[in-house]
Design an enzyme around this catalytic site. Structure first.
Site, PDB file in Angstrom:
ATOM      1  N   ASP A  70       0.813  -1.219   0.000  1.00 26.94           N
ATOM      2  CA  ASP A  70       0.000   0.000   0.000  1.00 26.94           C
ATOM      3  C   ASP A  70       0.846   1.269   0.000  1.00 26.94           C
ATOM      4  OD1 ASP A  70       0.886  -0.539   2.595  1.00 26.94           O
ATOM      5  OD2 ASP A  70      -1.097  -1.127   3.306  1.00 26.94           O
ATOM      6  N   ASN A 139      -7.853  -3.232  13.785  1.00 32.23           N
ATOM      7  CA  ASN A 139      -9.236  -3.523  13.381  1.00 32.23           C
ATOM      8  C   ASN A 139      -9.300  -4.720  12.423  1.00 32.23           C
ATOM      9  OD1 ASN A 139      -8.206  -2.504  11.042  1.00 32.23           O
ATOM     10  ND2 ASN A 139      -9.509  -0.686  10.958  1.00 32.23           N
ATOM     11  N   HIS A 141      -7.426  -5.111   9.662  1.00 29.60           N
ATOM     12  CA  HIS A 141      -7.091  -4.875   8.256  1.00 29.60           C
ATOM     13  C   HIS A 141      -5.802  -5.579   7.856  1.00 29.60           C
ATOM     14  CE1 HIS A 141      -4.881  -0.874   9.354  1.00 29.60           C
ATOM     15  NE2 HIS A 141      -3.984  -1.805   9.143  1.00 29.60           N
ATOM     16  N   GLU A 146      -9.745  -2.186   4.919  1.00 31.66           N
ATOM     17  CA  GLU A 146     -10.394  -1.926   6.197  1.00 31.66           C
ATOM     18  C   GLU A 146     -11.637  -2.811   6.352  1.00 31.66           C
ATOM     19  OE1 GLU A 146      -8.726  -0.345   8.263  1.00 31.66           O
ATOM     20  OE2 GLU A 146      -8.330   1.756   7.791  1.00 31.66           O
TER      21      GLU A 146
END
Ligand code: F6R
Length: 252
Positions: A70, A139, A141, A146
């Site tokens: 990313d 979370n 990811h 996400e």
């Protein structure tokens, strides 16, 4: 052996050694191996270990190709806070990877959708990813996929959650953490021939248990890894502390 295989290690240094062993073996058998690489705090000991092994003559990165997972949108490659700058500092400048073999999405591209398509195409042209190394967000990811992201997605632009922006604040000089990023998709990750998920520290224990032993569901993106036949999870004792023995998980 059912996947994922869980390897519990004493600490991040031991985890880095185990993951580096896998990379060393892969590159020995396939000198032009294609790696997908994460940024963040988790892989720092791994990048130190890879740099050490390069200096010791144990791994030759001359023909290895890399794709980062990313990059932030709006940051010029190499600008402070960019993942390109992170990779240059922590790995690329320390080993003999050739610049033309190291790929990172261009978050400053004028046409972001075209950039995502170009990145997917580059991965395809490289013959696909041999080994994807991943970290996991609080979370759940992976990359910047996400919660709620479809498992079918390929490289795309995402709105990064406030929580994830806060977790990344340490890498920026100001509060100006971008709100969007380009990430490879979960489908891109699941196409890798092998995957290693690294998780260290007590703050990853809860999400790791949800990812590996909760529902397989887009609300926890890392749970998608259980759909892949060849996943190794390397977790330190702190991150693995909530994992119970279960049939889905092979304990090493
Ligand atoms: C970053 C990436 C993210 C991180 C995750 C964990 O390239 O792919 O999924 O792996 O946010 O970050 P750390 O390691 O900083 O806890």
């Amino acid at each position: 052996m059912p996947s994922p295989v869980l390897t519990v290690v004493e600490d991040a240094t031991e985890g880095a050694r185990i993951v580096a062993d896998g990379i060393e073996n892969l590159v020995r058998s396939r000198p032009d191996a294609v790696l997908a690489l994460p940024t963040g705090r988790t892989p720092l000991p791994l990048y130190d270990e890879l740099s050490r092994r390069y200096r010791a003559g144990r791994i030759d990165f001359e023909r290895v190709r890399t794709f980062n997972l990313d990059e932030w949108v709006g940051l010029r490659p190499g600008s402070p806070g960019s993942y390109a700058a992170f990779m240059a500092e922590h790995l690329f400048s320390r080993v003999n990877l050739r610049p033309e073999n190291c790929h990172i999405p261009d978050g400053a591209a004028p046409d972001l959708d075209a950039e995502c398509a170009r990145y997917e195409q580059l991965i395809r042209e490289a013959g696909g990813i041999d080994l994807a190394i991943l970290g996991i967000g609080h979370n759940g990811h992976i990359g910047f996929n996400e919660p709620g992201t479809s498992f079918e997605m390929r490289t795309h632009v995402v709105q990064v959650t406030p929580e994830t922006r806060a977790s990344n604040r340490w890498a920026f000089a100001t509060d100006d953490v971008p709100s969007r990023a380009i990430t490879v998709g979960i489908a891109t990750i699941l196409d890798a021939r092998a995957i290693v998920l690294m998780a260290t520290g007590p703050d990853k224990a809860e999400v790791l248990a949800r990812a590996l032993q909760g529902e397989i569901d887009p609300s926890v993106p890392a749970s998608a890894l259980r759909l892949h036949p060849c996943v190794q999870v390397v977790a330190d004792t702190a991150a693995a502390r909530l994992l119970g023995r279960s049939r889905e998980l092979t304990f090493e």
